[in-house]
Scaffold this motif. Structure first.
Motif, short mmCIF file in Angstrom:
data_model
loop_
_atom_site.label_atom_id
_atom_site.label_comp_id
_atom_site.label_asym_id
_atom_site.label_seq_id
_atom_site.Cartn_x
_atom_site.Cartn_y
_atom_site.Cartn_z
N UNK A 43 97.34 17.24 -3.71
CA UNK A 43 96.64 17.07 -2.44
C UNK A 43 96.84 15.65 -1.91
N UNK A 44 96.80 14.66 -2.77
CA UNK A 44 97.02 13.27 -2.33
C UNK A 44 98.44 13.07 -1.81
N UNK A 45 99.42 13.71 -2.45
CA UNK A 45 100.81 13.61 -1.98
C UNK A 45 100.94 14.23 -0.59
N UNK A 46 100.32 15.38 -0.39
CA UNK A 46 100.36 16.01 0.93
C UNK A 46 99.66 15.15 1.96
N UNK A 47 98.54 14.56 1.57
CA UNK A 47 97.79 13.69 2.49
C UNK A 47 98.63 12.49 2.88
N UNK A 48 99.33 11.89 1.93
CA UNK A 48 100.21 10.76 2.23
C UNK A 48 101.31 11.16 3.21
N UNK A 49 101.83 12.37 3.04
CA UNK A 49 102.87 12.87 3.94
C UNK A 49 102.33 13.04 5.35
N UNK A 50 101.12 13.58 5.47
CA UNK A 50 100.50 13.76 6.79
C UNK A 50 100.24 12.41 7.43
N UNK A 51 99.76 11.44 6.64
CA UNK A 51 99.52 10.09 7.18
C UNK A 51 100.81 9.47 7.70
#
Length: 122
Positions: A104-112
């Motif tokens: 989830x953190x990896x996906x969040x970083x990608x969205x950011x």
């Protein structure tokens, strides 16, 4: 007439843990003797008001009892259930959750990063 209760009652512990149980006696006359048991079998040397239940990595439900007798003589018994669950299962569940949080953190970083790119383009 003597009475006894076990505290705490009906506990669930991990197979790697121990549980301290205490016999709480009331209405006793004089000295009280104690005998603890597990699944109906007396535990050798367990003759105090407190008992340390050690499942020794065995899973399942255990009936822990205490028999008390005072000088009158009168006696009483109490029982409680101790459920033992696997500590490994809990550890494995924690690892799965950590992995999901990492994803989830990896996906969040990608969205950011995408949002920063969009912001820069504006």
């Amino acid at each position: 007439m003597v009475n006894v209760e076990i505290n705490p009652e009906n506990q669930t512990i991990l197979s790697t843990e121990k549980l301290k149980l205490k016999a709480v006696v009331s209405n006793e006359t004089g000295n009280v003797t104690y005998q603890w048991s597990v699944n109906g079998e007396n535990v050798t040397g367990a003759t105090n008001d407190a008992f340390i239940f050690d499942p020794e990595y065995t899973l399942g439900d255990f009936t822990v009892g205490v028999y008390v007798e005072d000088e009158e003589p009168s006696n009483a018994t109490a029982e409680t259930t101790v459920s033992v669950v696997s500590g490994v299962v809990v550890k494995d569940a924690i690892e799965v959750l950590k992995d999901k949080i990492d994803v989830a953190n990896t996906k969040l970083d990608s969205v950011k990063a995408t949002l920063v790119d969009i912001d820069d383009a504006l």
